[in-house]
Design an enzyme around this catalytic site. Sequence first.
Site, PDB file in Angstrom:
ATOM      1  N   HIS A 144       0.794  -1.218   0.062  1.00 35.28           N
ATOM      2  CA  HIS A 144       0.075  -0.051  -0.132  1.00 35.28           C
ATOM      3  C   HIS A 144       0.939   1.152  -0.083  1.00 35.28           C
ATOM      4  O   HIS A 144       2.341   1.128   0.331  1.00 35.28           O
ATOM      5  CB  HIS A 144      -1.113   0.119   1.127  1.00 35.28           C
ATOM      6  CG  HIS A 144      -0.362   0.258   2.514  1.00 35.28           C
ATOM      7  ND1 HIS A 144       0.144   1.827   2.848  1.00 35.28           N
ATOM      8  CD2 HIS A 144      -0.119  -0.461   3.472  1.00 35.28           C
ATOM      9  CE1 HIS A 144       0.549   1.449   4.192  1.00 35.28           C
ATOM     10  NE2 HIS A 144       0.519   0.366   4.482  1.00 35.28           N
ATOM     11  N   PHE A 145       0.288   2.330  -0.427  1.00 36.98           N
ATOM     12  CA  PHE A 145       1.030   3.764  -0.129  1.00 36.98           C
ATOM     13  C   PHE A 145       0.221   4.413   0.933  1.00 36.98           C
ATOM     14  O   PHE A 145      -0.957   4.362   1.217  1.00 36.98           O
ATOM     15  CB  PHE A 145       0.668   4.367  -1.604  1.00 36.98           C
ATOM     16  CG  PHE A 145       1.580   3.780  -2.650  1.00 36.98           C
ATOM     17  CD1 PHE A 145       3.012   4.073  -2.749  1.00 36.98           C
ATOM     18  CD2 PHE A 145       1.150   3.130  -4.021  1.00 36.98           C
ATOM     19  CE1 PHE A 145       3.778   3.516  -3.736  1.00 36.98           C
ATOM     20  CE2 PHE A 145       1.857   2.596  -4.762  1.00 36.98           C
ATOM     21  CZ  PHE A 145       3.240   2.827  -4.914  1.00 36.98           C
ATOM     22  N   SER A 146       0.681   5.129   1.476  1.00 35.79           N
ATOM     23  CA  SER A 146       0.581   6.396   2.412  1.00 35.79           C
ATOM     24  C   SER A 146       1.346   7.659   1.905  1.00 35.79           C
ATOM     25  O   SER A 146       2.264   7.544   1.247  1.00 35.79           O
ATOM     26  CB  SER A 146       0.703   6.046   3.777  1.00 35.79           C
ATOM     27  OG  SER A 146       2.138   6.356   4.300  1.00 35.79           O
ATOM     28  N   ASN A 147       0.821   8.844   2.435  1.00 38.47           N
ATOM     29  CA  ASN A 147       1.527  10.094   2.221  1.00 38.47           C
ATOM     30  C   ASN A 147       2.859  10.011   2.845  1.00 38.47           C
ATOM     31  O   ASN A 147       3.811  10.810   2.530  1.00 38.47           O
ATOM     32  CB  ASN A 147       0.901  11.435   2.822  1.00 38.47           C
ATOM     33  CG  ASN A 147       1.443  12.476   2.304  1.00 38.47           C
ATOM     34  OD1 ASN A 147       1.675  12.709   1.256  1.00 38.47           O
ATOM     35  ND2 ASN A 147       1.364  13.355   3.246  1.00 38.47           N
ATOM     36  N   GLY A 148       3.308   9.200   3.709  1.00 43.82           N
ATOM     37  CA  GLY A 148       4.593   9.203   4.057  1.00 43.82           C
ATOM     38  C   GLY A 148       5.586   8.130   3.334  1.00 43.82           C
ATOM     39  O   GLY A 148       7.058   8.298   3.485  1.00 43.82           O
ATOM     40  N   GLY A 149       5.070   7.511   2.341  1.00 42.91           N
ATOM     41  CA  GLY A 149       6.095   6.718   1.488  1.00 42.91           C
ATOM     42  C   GLY A 149       5.020   5.340   1.120  1.00 42.91           C
ATOM     43  O   GLY A 149       4.073   4.941   1.284  1.00 42.91           O
ATOM     44  N   GLY A 150       5.938   4.340   0.607  1.00 40.58           N
ATOM     45  CA  GLY A 150       5.209   3.192   0.096  1.00 40.58           C
ATOM     46  C   GLY A 150       5.644   1.855   1.130  1.00 40.58           C
ATOM     47  O   GLY A 150       6.534   2.043   1.749  1.00 40.58           O
ATOM     48  N   LYS A 171       9.993  -0.903   3.379  1.00 42.13           N
ATOM     49  CA  LYS A 171       9.296   0.470   3.856  1.00 42.13           C
ATOM     50  C   LYS A 171      10.094   1.565   3.527  1.00 42.13           C
ATOM     51  O   LYS A 171      11.247   1.889   3.738  1.00 42.13           O
ATOM     52  CB  LYS A 171       9.100   0.168   5.348  1.00 42.13           C
ATOM     53  CG  LYS A 171       8.149   1.197   6.043  1.00 42.13           C
ATOM     54  CD  LYS A 171       7.763   0.708   7.389  1.00 42.13           C
ATOM     55  CE  LYS A 171       6.772   1.607   7.945  1.00 42.13           C
ATOM     56  NZ  LYS A 171       6.284   1.036   9.196  1.00 42.13           N
ATOM     57  N   ASP A 214       0.946   0.694  19.051  1.00 45.04           N
ATOM     58  CA  ASP A 214       0.206   0.739  17.671  1.00 45.04           C
ATOM     59  C   ASP A 214      -0.573  -0.441  17.548  1.00 45.04           C
ATOM     60  O   ASP A 214      -0.608  -1.194  16.408  1.00 45.04           O
ATOM     61  CB  ASP A 214       1.051   1.252  16.538  1.00 45.04           C
ATOM     62  CG  ASP A 214      -0.112   1.841  15.376  1.00 45.04           C
ATOM     63  OD1 ASP A 214      -1.089   2.184  15.829  1.00 45.04           O
ATOM     64  OD2 ASP A 214       0.555   1.751  14.368  1.00 45.04           O
TER      65      ASP A 214
END
Length: 862
Positions: free
Chosen positions: A232-238, A254, A364
């Site tokens: 998946h992708f997030s705004n922090g990276g893939g 990561k 988390d």
Amino acid sequence: MDERYDSYCAADRLFYDSLGSAVEQPTFAAARRPVPDGWRSEPLDDWLIYAPEGGTLPQQGWKIHVSATLANAERVLDTIWDYCVPRGLSFKFLRGPRTLLLRNSKYASRAASGKFVTVYPRDDAELELVCKELDELLAGESGPYILSDLRHGVGPVHVRYGGFAARYCHSPDGQVVPAIEDDTGTLVPDRRDPVFHVPSWVTLPAFLGPHLAARNATSTNEVPYRIEKVIHFSNGGGLYVGRDVRTDTQVVLKEARPHAGLDADGADAVTRLTREADALRRLADLPQVPRVHDEFPLGEHRFLALEFIEGRSLNKVLVERYPLIDADATDADRADYTRWALDVHRQVEQVVTAIHDRGLVYGDLHLFNIMVRPDDRIALVDFEVAAPIDGHRRPGLRNQGFAAPRDRTGPAVDRYALACLRLALFLPLTQLVRLGPAKAAHLADVIAAHFPVPRDLLDDAVREITGVAEAAPELTVDVGPAQRDRLSRAILASATPQRDDRLFPGDIEQFRSGGLNLAHGAAGVLYALHVSGAGRWPEHEQWLVRRATAPPSGTRCGFYDGLHGVAYALELLGRRQDALDVLDICLRQPLDGLDHSLAGGLSGIALNLTELAGRTGETTLRDAAWRAAERIVDQLADDPGPDISGGRHPYAGLLRGRTGPALLLVRLHELTGEQALLDHAATALRQDLRRCVVRPDGALEVNEGWRTMPYLGQGSIGIGLVLDQYLRHHADERFAEASAGVRRAARSPFYAQSGLFAGRAGIVAYLAAYPDDPQRCRERDAQVARLAWHALPYRDGTAFPGEQLLRLSMDLGTGTAGVLLALAAARPDAPVSLPFLAPLTGAPDSLASARVTESTDQHGRR
């Protein structure tokens, strides 16, 4: 989880809201400066716009975006202000630091992230000059790379070709989106993807050529890893599955982007990646924790190569094994599941204790971060918020269904999450505890009634969550008038008539499609209150009329997402002239580009026009309806894509699939008797049925590739309703078999959400459509009672959560108004139905018994 919802949770504790709409948010000093002489300023969502009086700009062109960090934002903004104002350059900026943090947060939109200030050059020559001069003025300033743009040099200055003016068109899937004009003068979508893109008819200015070459120079060939799959992708990276080509070892890669993917503390993805590597090395002796394989840079990004853990997330495994999904699960099935779930919890508790023994807080813990191996051994992943116990602070990233309250720090953060996990394994609704901690005791009671879990384990979890041993709140749901009044009191108590953007809080879609419509806006709420018998509210109706008769640019015209639905509601509310005034606006809009859907396309528009033509006798409305219907029939001839619904593929279901056209065609057949219309309806239904699958329990559900959906809006329940409408007119063995499969999909004891379009309320509405079937009536009553699983107190009433369960919602599609309508549909006396699920006004008398609320007059009489 839909990560878009996270950023709408920051402004209000109980409702989804935009920071741009919220009051008393901190602002940058520049936002408090006096407007320069000869300039004008206006707010727009999260932005403040400044432009010289009388100035003109092209409608589209190359725009300049400047990024910044929380540390240098004030300085960057002051520099740009002092540059733009003397030169008469229009610009806009995010109004405050909290908005900037959310725009750059981990789960923010990747396409919009990083954009802090936008400057609007008047032509390409000015573009080049401004880029070069701002690059010099901002030399040494840092900011996140804007993924949708091309960076000028190595600083925070970026460029993208796009629209300056607010113009809109329909995207290929029928959505109203920002538009630019192509070389033929046609409006086309202004693409805002997280990748730099130059429209095919636009030439890249020559001075940007070297910057594009520099951007393309970085390649994954520089590192000894091959990416095999995107997780998946997030705004922090893939996050990727990769392979070390030196050893042929499978790894997880990561990626961390600098200055992006911020958490609540302002730490970026690179900072958290460094912390994660340190924590994993400290825990290297634990077999439930992935090993660090390597760390390396690629351009400005940092990568961590981790041990690949074979397995699936606990969330996915739970969905497959959870017995309350299956109405036929036995006591033995539930006992087997209980043994498995308690063993999973024991393993997780064991490894969390071991982490504490090594001086760390995991921080988390939730269903997505627990991996279940093929042999049911567990592992934990994602240690980016793990931190030492000494001096521990509340994590800056959290899953809201497991996040401890602000007063918990250190190991107490993990103990709280373990307590939530104990409940979530048996009833995955712990997001509701954030909205009302006393809900934990209610969830425990539901679990005890369905699973052989030792009561002391549940009570311990409730005490850990709430801090006290308390009885569950009295929350029941039924179809009586007292229940209706509790829901309506909550809805009315939430109203914000002082706001322009929305009257009732609802889904985040309000901030895209507006707060007027049926699905998520004021029209749907006022409609539900009226038809359920909860009353009329003229002051709120006037709020709706004022805004619907002078709608802002970009307002949609569809039935559930736009002005046609507003007109429908106003007519039912007895405001015919207001309804016709709104219809006038709709009829001036072209039908070009609209899809076939009921939600926002031609089917909903044609049904509304036909119904209002029958009510008012206006032949122009009927003529417009038939023109729309003819377009739909033409569209049905084409059914592209695989047998999967949604995403980049055609949708199935009532709202966005071909079931909406089928409903229209059945209704038109009833008005005219034309057999061809019924034949076209059958074609549309077959097209949606090819995107359905039969689950092991025999339930027919829509296939989305990674999950199956039973719900009213985009699932099989909506298809089943229209199948049965069709079968009243024509026998079809395949349709009858599919209808039986849909009925099984409505028998599950557990649905993750309570809403009308994607939750239990829609199941209730479906079952309520068959009042002469004793078995379905019993199932309906059971589903009504189970709505209490989601119910929450609000003020002196009862409310329901919206999509994702993170905040309450009052709208029709996702929230309390939809539950109110479903309960009204389930009443044995004078039930109501959703729009158009009963024959239209003007249908033959033989169908009149099927017409309920839709054929009432303006005073609610039959």
